[in-house]
Scaffold this active site. Structure first.
Site, mmCIF file in Angstrom:
data_model
loop_
_atom_site.group_PDB
_atom_site.id
_atom_site.type_symbol
_atom_site.label_atom_id
_atom_site.label_comp_id
_atom_site.label_asym_id
_atom_site.label_seq_id
_atom_site.Cartn_x
_atom_site.Cartn_y
_atom_site.Cartn_z
ATOM 1 N N HIS A 173 -37.856 -10.610 -65.421
ATOM 2 C CA HIS A 173 -36.720 -10.799 -66.317
ATOM 3 C C HIS A 173 -37.175 -11.540 -67.556
ATOM 4 C CE1 HIS A 173 -32.679 -11.821 -67.715
ATOM 5 N NE2 HIS A 173 -32.284 -10.817 -66.960
ATOM 6 N N GLU A 228 -30.987 -6.009 -60.488
ATOM 7 C CA GLU A 228 -30.971 -4.569 -60.230
ATOM 8 C C GLU A 228 -31.457 -4.193 -58.836
ATOM 9 O OE1 GLU A 228 -29.115 -3.500 -62.236
ATOM 10 O OE2 GLU A 228 -29.942 -2.775 -64.109
HETATM 11 N N1 ACO Z 1 -43.602 -5.068 -62.491
HETATM 12 C C1 ACO Z 1 -44.892 -5.259 -62.854
HETATM 13 N N2 ACO Z 1 -45.270 -5.988 -63.905
HETATM 14 C C2 ACO Z 1 -44.316 -6.575 -64.630
HETATM 15 C C3 ACO Z 1 -42.953 -6.443 -64.304
HETATM 16 C C4 ACO Z 1 -42.623 -5.671 -63.188
HETATM 17 N N3 ACO Z 1 -41.339 -5.489 -62.817
HETATM 18 N N4 ACO Z 1 -42.235 -7.137 -65.203
HETATM 19 C C5 ACO Z 1 -43.088 -7.672 -66.067
HETATM 20 N N5 ACO Z 1 -44.350 -7.350 -65.719
HETATM 21 C C6 ACO Z 1 -45.572 -7.737 -66.386
HETATM 22 C C7 ACO Z 1 -45.811 -6.918 -67.637
HETATM 23 O O1 ACO Z 1 -46.537 -5.739 -67.374
HETATM 24 C C8 ACO Z 1 -46.550 -7.875 -68.514
HETATM 25 O O2 ACO Z 1 -47.916 -7.883 -68.129
HETATM 26 P P1 ACO Z 1 -49.075 -7.981 -69.241
HETATM 27 O O3 ACO Z 1 -48.853 -9.292 -69.917
HETATM 28 O O4 ACO Z 1 -50.332 -7.908 -68.443
HETATM 29 O O5 ACO Z 1 -48.868 -6.815 -70.158
HETATM 30 C C9 ACO Z 1 -45.968 -9.241 -68.133
HETATM 31 O O6 ACO Z 1 -45.419 -9.096 -66.820
HETATM 32 C C10 ACO Z 1 -44.877 -9.675 -69.075
HETATM 33 O O7 ACO Z 1 -43.978 -8.595 -69.262
HETATM 34 P P2 ACO Z 1 -43.060 -8.414 -70.531
HETATM 35 O O8 ACO Z 1 -42.699 -6.982 -70.676
HETATM 36 O O9 ACO Z 1 -43.685 -9.085 -71.713
HETATM 37 O O10 ACO Z 1 -41.835 -9.302 -70.124
HETATM 38 P P3 ACO Z 1 -40.356 -9.101 -70.602
HETATM 39 O O11 ACO Z 1 -39.704 -10.404 -70.562
HETATM 40 O O12 ACO Z 1 -40.297 -8.371 -71.901
HETATM 41 O O13 ACO Z 1 -39.814 -8.121 -69.476
HETATM 42 C C11 ACO Z 1 -38.418 -6.855 -68.110
HETATM 43 C C12 ACO Z 1 -38.623 -8.207 -68.824
HETATM 44 C C13 ACO Z 1 -38.329 -5.769 -69.165
HETATM 45 C C14 ACO Z 1 -37.117 -6.907 -67.348
HETATM 46 C C15 ACO Z 1 -39.623 -6.594 -67.166
HETATM 47 O O14 ACO Z 1 -39.749 -7.631 -66.231
HETATM 48 C C16 ACO Z 1 -39.521 -5.248 -66.487
HETATM 49 O O15 ACO Z 1 -39.922 -4.240 -67.063
HETATM 50 N N6 ACO Z 1 -38.977 -5.191 -65.204
HETATM 51 C C17 ACO Z 1 -38.822 -3.935 -64.523
HETATM 52 C C18 ACO Z 1 -37.571 -3.194 -64.989
HETATM 53 C C19 ACO Z 1 -36.299 -3.869 -64.509
HETATM 54 O O16 ACO Z 1 -36.204 -4.353 -63.390
HETATM 55 N N7 ACO Z 1 -35.303 -3.863 -65.413
HETATM 56 C C20 ACO Z 1 -34.014 -4.510 -65.164
HETATM 57 C C21 ACO Z 1 -33.970 -5.870 -65.794
HETATM 58 S S1 ACO Z 1 -32.487 -6.748 -65.390
HETATM 59 C C22 ACO Z 1 -31.342 -6.189 -66.518
HETATM 60 O O17 ACO Z 1 -31.616 -5.839 -67.623
HETATM 61 C C23 ACO Z 1 -29.945 -6.101 -66.089
#
Ligand code: ACO
Length: 367
Positions: A257, A312
């Site tokens: 998140h 989610e």
């Molecule tokens: N699985 C694997 N790796 C992840 C995940 C995940 N679910 N979430 C983040 N990471 C990793 C990224 O790959 C990134 O790695 P890197 O630095 O080596 O490239 C690091 O963690 C940071 O990720 P960001 O994308 O910079 O973090 P951000 O705060 O932008 O992401 C997000 C938040 C988009 C929700 C992300 O955690 C994600 O994609 N989760 C999966 C999708 C999901 O569950 N969406 C629903 C969110 S809840 C809502 O909106 C209601």
């Protein structure tokens, strides 16, 4: 004529994803990502979801914006459902290839213009009807008329299935709708506020918010969560499946998140809702095993980035246990988030200024 570039803009690096930028003042909700707290107008989410019905939670959120008591609001939503049912012929004439979500957007576009306060009621009331009718039409069934005497959650389930739903399912769906009412300045809410800041009307702000919500990094995740649970199939497959996905640099849906550095409190509120539905659902145990395996794998793969369960993951498990088709997960998220979006639009209209940030130009300059 060449405009002299503003040196401040030339040197300023944008903040990726606007992370940590405060872009609005609100009395609606606050997310404390370190403590894992979600507060809706002074109440913890745990004290609202499962404790008060949807209509009462909306009346609580809307205080000072759409002042009405929960009983009057329940009646008003009932009337708005009846009014929205007049849009069914439009949905029937929609091109077949439109998704359920797109049909809902079509219906939303066609709602009559209202003063903004009334628009909040008309739109919140309409969404369950547009969802249920779009679902039934897409599966070759006749749309069912609303029963304005019922609470929104009960009528929504009835309009989907044509049967009187068991109280346990109604309570579980009601808990879900309250859990997702509002959540700070997330991507879709920010979108709604940006659109409202141009003095566009509420309907257009909501259409934009629905667009932002649809992506898998936001409200499009729960369908893929259920796909993942189905693909894993049994607890003994979880570790291998998850490590394979992470090795391919895929994201595990339902984890991570932008704000929470600990568990999303909504995940536990929804998990608790599963108890309403009995203990005989094998998918719940499987989901818990997958969650454990995913958290361990994410800790190993990203030791510096706390990645925990988000809303989610248990949205998918709970809605599936209620018997809701996965094609409806994102449409249902939009339906539950609508009162929050409407409240932000009203707040933005009252207090806000045109939202117009700057960009850092890195393209060529004229000779
Ligand atoms: N699985 C694997 N790796 C992840 C995940 C995940 N679910 N979430 C983040 N990471 C990793 C990224 O790959 C990134 O790695 P890197 O630095 O080596 O490239 C690091 O963690 C940071 O990720 P960001 O994308 O910079 O973090 P951000 O705060 O932008 O992401 C997000 C938040 C988009 C929700 C992300 O955690 C994600 O994609 N989760 C999966 C999708 C999901 O569950 N969406 C629903 C969110 S809840 C809502 O909106 C209601």
């Amino acid at each position: 004529m060449t405009e002299v570039p503003n040196p401040a803009h030339m040197t300023q690096d944008p903040i990726a994803g606007l992370e940590g930028i405060v872009a609005a003042t609100t009395s609606l909700s606050d997310v404390d990502g370190e403590e894992g707290l979600l507060i809706l107008r002074g109440c913890k989410i745990e004290d609202l979801a499962g404790e008060v019905p949807f209509e009462q939670a909306v009346a609580h959120l809307w205080q000072g914006l759409v002042d009405t008591d929960p009983h009057a609001l329940r009646l008003a939503f009932g009337e708005a459902r009846i009014a929205a049912f007049a849009l069914v012929p439009l949905l029937e004439s929609a091109p077949e290839k439109l998704s359920i979500y797109e049909r809902m957007q079509l219906g939303l576009s066609a709602l009559p213009q209202n003063t903004e306060r009334d628009a909040a009621i008309a739109i919140t009331g309409a969404l369950p009807v547009l969802l249920a009718a779009s679902y039934r039409l897409a599966s070759g069934q006749r749309a069912l008329a609303p029963d304005s005497s019922l609470p929104a959650a009960a009528d929504l389930l009835r309009m989907l299935t044509g049967e009187t739903p068991p109280a346990s399912r109604v309570d579980a769906l009601d808990r879900y709708l309250v859990t997702i009412l509002d959540h700070g300045l997330n991507a879709s809410t920010f979108t709604a506020r940006v659109i409202a800041s141009t003095q566009a009307d509420m309907k257009h702000a909501l259409l934009g918010a629905m667009g932002a919500l649809s992506g898998p990094l936001h409200g499009g995740a729960p369908g893929p969560v259920l796909d993942m649970i189905d693909a894993i199939g049994a607890p003994e497959n979880a570790e291998t499946w998850i490590s394979g996905a992470l090795a391919r640099k895929e994201r595990l849906m339902g984890f991570g998140h932008r704000i929470y550095r600990t568990r999303d409190p909504r995940a536990d509120v929804l998990k608790a809702g599963l108890r309403l539905l009995g203990n005989d659902n094998p998918k719940v145990g499987l989901a818990e095993d997958i969650e454990r395996a995913a958290l361990a794998a994410l800790k190993k793969a990203k030791p510096d980035r706390p990645l925990d369960t988000n809303v989610e993951f248990y949205t998918a498990v709970l809605l599936d246990a209620i018997g809701i088709d996965r094609s409806l997960f994102t449409p249902l998220f939009a339906t539950g988030r609508t009162p929050g979006w409407c409240a932000h639009v009203l707040e933005q209209q009252r207090n806000g200024k045109l939202i117009r940030p700057a960009s850092h130009y890195v393209g060529p300059m004229p000779e």
